[in-house]
Design a protein around this motif. Structure first.
Motif, PDB file in Angstrom:
ATOM      1  N   ARG A   1     182.193 -28.016  40.708  1.00 24.92           N
ATOM      2  CA  ARG A   1     183.485 -28.235  41.362  1.00 24.92           C
ATOM      3  C   ARG A   1     183.559 -29.797  41.995  1.00 24.92           C
ATOM      4  NH1 ARG A   1     183.102 -22.548  45.006  1.00 24.92           N
ATOM      5  NH2 ARG A   1     183.862 -21.372  43.158  1.00 24.92           N
ATOM      6  N   ALA A   2     182.738 -30.157  42.408  1.00 24.42           N
ATOM      7  CA  ALA A   2     182.470 -31.710  43.051  1.00 24.42           C
ATOM      8  C   ALA A   2     181.022 -31.678  42.873  1.00 24.42           C
ATOM      9  CB  ALA A   2     182.649 -31.656  44.220  1.00 24.42           C
ATOM     10  N   ASP A   3     180.704 -32.360  41.831  1.00 26.74           N
ATOM     11  CA  ASP A   3     179.104 -32.278  41.346  1.00 26.74           C
ATOM     12  C   ASP A   3     178.459 -33.456  42.267  1.00 26.74           C
ATOM     13  OD1 ASP A   3     179.153 -30.207  39.745  1.00 26.74           O
ATOM     14  OD2 ASP A   3     179.268 -31.435  37.781  1.00 26.74           O
ATOM     15  N   ARG A   4     179.149 -34.466  42.317  1.00 26.41           N
ATOM     16  CA  ARG A   4     178.421 -35.672  43.049  1.00 26.41           C
ATOM     17  C   ARG A   4     178.086 -34.990  44.839  1.00 26.41           C
ATOM     18  NH1 ARG A   4     180.817 -41.684  43.529  1.00 26.41           N
ATOM     19  NH2 ARG A   4     178.734 -42.737  43.899  1.00 26.41           N
ATOM     20  N   PHE A   5     179.163 -34.208  45.272  1.00 28.33           N
ATOM     21  CA  PHE A   5     178.646 -33.813  46.586  1.00 28.33           C
ATOM     22  C   PHE A   5     177.607 -32.764  46.510  1.00 28.33           C
ATOM     23  CE2 PHE A   5     183.214 -34.225  48.497  1.00 28.33           C
ATOM     24  CZ  PHE A   5     182.915 -35.797  48.379  1.00 28.33           C
ATOM     25  N   ALA A   6     177.481 -32.072  45.161  1.00 23.11           N
ATOM     26  CA  ALA A   6     176.390 -30.914  45.021  1.00 23.11           C
ATOM     27  C   ALA A   6     175.087 -31.727  45.072  1.00 23.11           C
ATOM     28  CB  ALA A   6     176.806 -30.196  43.871  1.00 23.11           C
ATOM     29  N   ARG A   7     175.101 -32.875  44.382  1.00 21.38           N
ATOM     30  CA  ARG A   7     173.683 -33.390  44.278  1.00 21.38           C
ATOM     31  C   ARG A   7     173.223 -33.973  45.616  1.00 21.38           C
ATOM     32  NH1 ARG A   7     172.199 -35.004  39.248  1.00 21.38           N
ATOM     33  NH2 ARG A   7     171.120 -36.932  39.696  1.00 21.38           N
ATOM     34  N   ALA A   8     174.009 -34.515  46.256  1.00 17.56           N
ATOM     35  CA  ALA A   8     173.876 -35.065  47.701  1.00 17.56           C
ATOM     36  C   ALA A   8     173.400 -33.972  48.570  1.00 17.56           C
ATOM     37  CB  ALA A   8     175.136 -35.755  48.246  1.00 17.56           C
ATOM     38  N   TRP A   9     173.993 -32.727  48.423  1.00 16.56           N
ATOM     39  CA  TRP A   9     173.474 -31.684  49.587  1.00 16.56           C
ATOM     40  C   TRP A   9     172.378 -30.988  48.899  1.00 16.56           C
ATOM     41  CZ3 TRP A   9     175.223 -31.467  53.868  1.00 16.56           C
ATOM     42  CH2 TRP A   9     176.586 -31.608  54.208  1.00 16.56           C
TER      43      TRP A   9
ATOM     44  N   GLY B   1     179.087 -39.220  56.582  1.00 13.23           N
ATOM     45  CA  GLY B   1     178.988 -37.846  56.947  1.00 13.23           C
ATOM     46  C   GLY B   1     177.662 -37.119  56.976  1.00 13.23           C
ATOM     47  N   VAL B   2     177.219 -37.289  55.786  1.00 12.08           N
ATOM     48  CA  VAL B   2     175.959 -36.632  55.453  1.00 12.08           C
ATOM     49  C   VAL B   2     174.688 -37.053  56.165  1.00 12.08           C
ATOM     50  CG1 VAL B   2     174.211 -35.986  53.633  1.00 12.08           C
ATOM     51  CG2 VAL B   2     176.782 -35.671  53.279  1.00 12.08           C
ATOM     52  N   VAL B   3     174.511 -38.516  56.159  1.00 11.40           N
ATOM     53  CA  VAL B   3     173.453 -39.298  56.763  1.00 11.40           C
ATOM     54  C   VAL B   3     173.609 -38.838  58.314  1.00 11.40           C
ATOM     55  CG1 VAL B   3     172.725 -41.441  57.138  1.00 11.40           C
ATOM     56  CG2 VAL B   3     173.180 -40.916  55.146  1.00 11.40           C
ATOM     57  N   THR B   4     174.689 -38.956  58.899  1.00  6.23           N
ATOM     58  CA  THR B   4     174.722 -38.905  60.438  1.00  6.23           C
ATOM     59  C   THR B   4     174.567 -37.545  60.671  1.00  6.23           C
ATOM     60  OG1 THR B   4     177.145 -39.153  60.007  1.00  6.23           O
ATOM     61  CG2 THR B   4     176.208 -40.850  60.830  1.00  6.23           C
TER      62      THR B   4
ATOM     63  N   LEU C   1     179.998 -35.485  66.379  1.00  4.43           N
ATOM     64  CA  LEU C   1     181.490 -35.772  66.279  1.00  4.43           C
ATOM     65  C   LEU C   1     181.757 -36.868  64.937  1.00  4.43           C
ATOM     66  CD1 LEU C   1     182.491 -35.961  69.845  1.00  4.43           C
ATOM     67  CD2 LEU C   1     183.162 -33.857  68.263  1.00  4.43           C
ATOM     68  N   TRP C   2     180.916 -37.725  65.071  1.00  4.84           N
ATOM     69  CA  TRP C   2     180.965 -38.832  64.136  1.00  4.84           C
ATOM     70  C   TRP C   2     180.877 -38.389  62.685  1.00  4.84           C
ATOM     71  CZ3 TRP C   2     177.365 -43.806  63.798  1.00  4.84           C
ATOM     72  CH2 TRP C   2     177.752 -44.595  62.566  1.00  4.84           C
ATOM     73  N   ALA C   3     179.682 -37.512  62.309  1.00  6.78           N
ATOM     74  CA  ALA C   3     179.440 -36.602  61.312  1.00  6.78           C
ATOM     75  C   ALA C   3     180.627 -35.787  60.643  1.00  6.78           C
ATOM     76  CB  ALA C   3     178.081 -35.993  61.394  1.00  6.78           C
ATOM     77  N   ALA C   4     181.149 -35.194  61.796  1.00  6.42           N
ATOM     78  CA  ALA C   4     182.083 -34.184  61.448  1.00  6.42           C
ATOM     79  C   ALA C   4     183.505 -34.942  61.067  1.00  6.42           C
ATOM     80  CB  ALA C   4     182.595 -33.304  62.638  1.00  6.42           C
ATOM     81  N   GLY C   5     183.814 -36.213  61.771  1.00 11.16           N
ATOM     82  CA  GLY C   5     185.117 -36.809  61.178  1.00 11.16           C
ATOM     83  C   GLY C   5     184.834 -37.370  59.865  1.00 11.16           C
ATOM     84  N   ALA C   6     183.802 -38.227  59.532  1.00  8.22           N
ATOM     85  CA  ALA C   6     183.282 -38.579  58.313  1.00  8.22           C
ATOM     86  C   ALA C   6     183.373 -37.546  57.195  1.00  8.22           C
ATOM     87  CB  ALA C   6     181.982 -39.325  58.282  1.00  8.22           C
ATOM     88  N   LEU C   7     182.766 -36.542  57.232  1.00  4.83           N
ATOM     89  CA  LEU C   7     182.713 -35.594  56.557  1.00  4.83           C
ATOM     90  C   LEU C   7     184.302 -34.903  56.190  1.00  4.83           C
ATOM     91  CD1 LEU C   7     179.734 -33.156  57.412  1.00  4.83           C
ATOM     92  CD2 LEU C   7     179.862 -34.836  55.384  1.00  4.83           C
ATOM     93  N   LEU C   8     185.001 -34.749  57.248  1.00  6.69           N
ATOM     94  CA  LEU C   8     186.432 -34.381  56.945  1.00  6.69           C
ATOM     95  C   LEU C   8     187.069 -35.405  56.107  1.00  6.69           C
ATOM     96  CD1 LEU C   8     188.815 -32.207  57.694  1.00  6.69           C
ATOM     97  CD2 LEU C   8     188.910 -33.821  59.687  1.00  6.69           C
ATOM     98  N   HIS C   9     187.127 -36.754  56.375  1.00  9.87           N
ATOM     99  CA  HIS C   9     187.601 -37.799  55.555  1.00  9.87           C
ATOM    100  C   HIS C   9     187.072 -37.549  54.243  1.00  9.87           C
ATOM    101  CE1 HIS C   9     187.923 -42.523  55.368  1.00  9.87           C
ATOM    102  NE2 HIS C   9     188.748 -41.810  54.366  1.00  9.87           N
ATOM    103  N   GLY C  10     185.919 -37.422  54.041  1.00 15.76           N
ATOM    104  CA  GLY C  10     185.346 -37.392  52.415  1.00 15.76           C
ATOM    105  C   GLY C  10     185.900 -36.206  51.753  1.00 15.76           C
TER     106      GLY C  10
END
Length: 408
Positions: A213-221, A170-173, A149-158
């Motif tokens: 579209r969101a290259d910083r997010f893409a690098r993290a994934w 969100g990614v780490v959790t 739940l914590w991860a889902a909320g943090a990802l939604l916020h991001g």
């Protein structure tokens, strides 16, 4: 023809400017351009200066991480001096304060470091609120669904704010929650391998979807996908890891379904060569599953031909995975993949050497054999890396700026 208007030098990252100047020297030496032309091109660019002090930004983020972690710790300590409803209200008020405050600061164009620290506090405060709510409802605080739940909320916020700090939380959790939830009721080595492989497929597909579209997010994934794939191969190579078979559960089925849906989404929205990334992750999932199912016996004192063959296949497959990640890192200008692959191959080779040779040779000879295998693997991997670099001919440029998601 002389230019009538003098253009101001364009700021570029120092690493890119250094590469450009080395290329200009090379072109001048080859006679492609004159020294005057090279000088005029060079004067069109200047090193980019960061507007914010790096130390200040680092301290703000570290301070935010400490405060947020302290909030979670306070909840874990149960705050016995306050009533449950009062505790929850206090933690929720702090979370709302940081959440709203971060967005207000971003709207007023405050320093990115300050905005990032506020958003980081909000993401960590969300975890404190989730655990406090669980305590109030008499839910055990160590259940993995709370982390989910914590991860889902943090990802939604991001994603809603385009901010990297809550997205990273969100990614780490989420990475911690992904294999834990299905293994909560009953542990199984093969189930862990399947979960790690499915996580690699999901993260690789998300990286492809985010590209451009969101290259910083893409690098993290993409980093998560590489880590999951390397872990899946490592765990699968452990002798008799899959002897207990797979334990099916609703969480495992949902995980596989989500990974398949993400791969299908990547294939539909981003057709072309990029789809090879999730396809490669699917290959890792299938290969790791087959390797985990290959059992040769659990007697460590009796290493036979089957054990040697399985170890050889595991090392060859893992080396191929590492080389593939090095190639992907060069193509996507993602040096972290190269370091991950190299480190993982070193650890994997060491582990396999001990697992295979330790029952046969002992003492000093074990280190001689291990060192020989280690040097041989390192030499072959370095040759493969150099060959790939020459074949791909990718210049050592820094990461290209992606779609401007918020730096915080």
């Amino acid at each position: 023809m002389t230019e009538s208007v003098s253009l101001a030098p364009r700021p570029v990252p120092p690493r890119r400017l250094s590469w450009l100047r080395s290329e200009l020297d090379d072109w001048t030496a080859q006679g492609l351009i004159t020294e005057g032309q090279a000088a005029r091109i060079s004067t069109r660019y200047r090193p980019e200066r960061h507007a914010r002090p790096l130390l200040g930004g680092l301290l703000l983020r570290v301070g935010g991480a400490f405060v947020g972690t302290g909030l979670v710790w306070l909840v874990a300590a149960n705050l016995d001096r306050l009533a449950p409803l009062t505790r929850f209200g206090l933690v929720a008020a702090l979370w709302l304060f940081f959440l709203v405050g971060g967005e207000v600061l971003a709207h007023r164009r405050a320093s990115p470091s300050v905005v990032g620290a506020a958003r980081l506090l909000a993401a960590l405060g969300l975890g404190a609120m989730v655990f406090q709510a669980a305590q109030s409802l008499q839910v055990p605080a160590f259940e993995p669904r709370l982390v989910g739940l914590w991860a889902a909320g943090a990802l939604l916020h991001g994603y809603l704010t385009g901010a990297f700090a809550p997205f990273a939380v969100g990614v780490v959790t989420g990475v911690g929650w992904w294999p834990t939830q299905p293994l909560w009721d009953e542990q199984s080595g093969l189930t862990a391998v399947v979960l790690l492989g499915a996580g690699a497929v999901l993260a690789a597909a998300l990286a492809v979807v985010h590209d451009g579209r969101a290259d910083r997010f893409a690098r993290a994934w993409r980093t998560v996908a590489a880590g999951m794939a390397l872990l899946a191969g490592f765990v699968a190579a452990i002798p008799d890891i899959g002897s207990d078979g797979i334990v099916w559960s609703t969480s495992l089925v949902l995980a596989l379904a989500v990974a398949a849906a993400a791969a299908a989404l990547a294939a539909v929205t981003r057709p072309g060569a990029r789809i090879l990334e999730p396809v490669g992750a699917i290959g890792v999932l299938l290969g790791a599953g087959v390797l985990a199912l290959w059992t040769t016996g659990s007697d460590a004192s009796d290493v036979g031909t089957a054990d040697w063959l399985r170890a050889a296949v595991a090392v060859a497959a893992y080396a191929a995975l590492a080389v593939g990640l090095v190639a992907l890192g060069a193509l996507r200008d993602h040096p972290a993949l190269t370091w991950m692959a190299t480190t993982a191959l070193v650890v994997f080779t060491t582990f396999q050497s001990f697992a295979v040779f330790a029952p046969i040779v002992t003492g000093a000879w074990l280190f001689v054999v291990l060192g020989t295998v280690f040097l041989g693997t390192g030499f072959l991997f370095d040759r493969a890396r150099r060959g790939l670099a020459q074949a791909l001919d990718v210049p050592p440029t820094p990461s290209s700026p992606g779609t401007p998601t918020d730096a915080s």
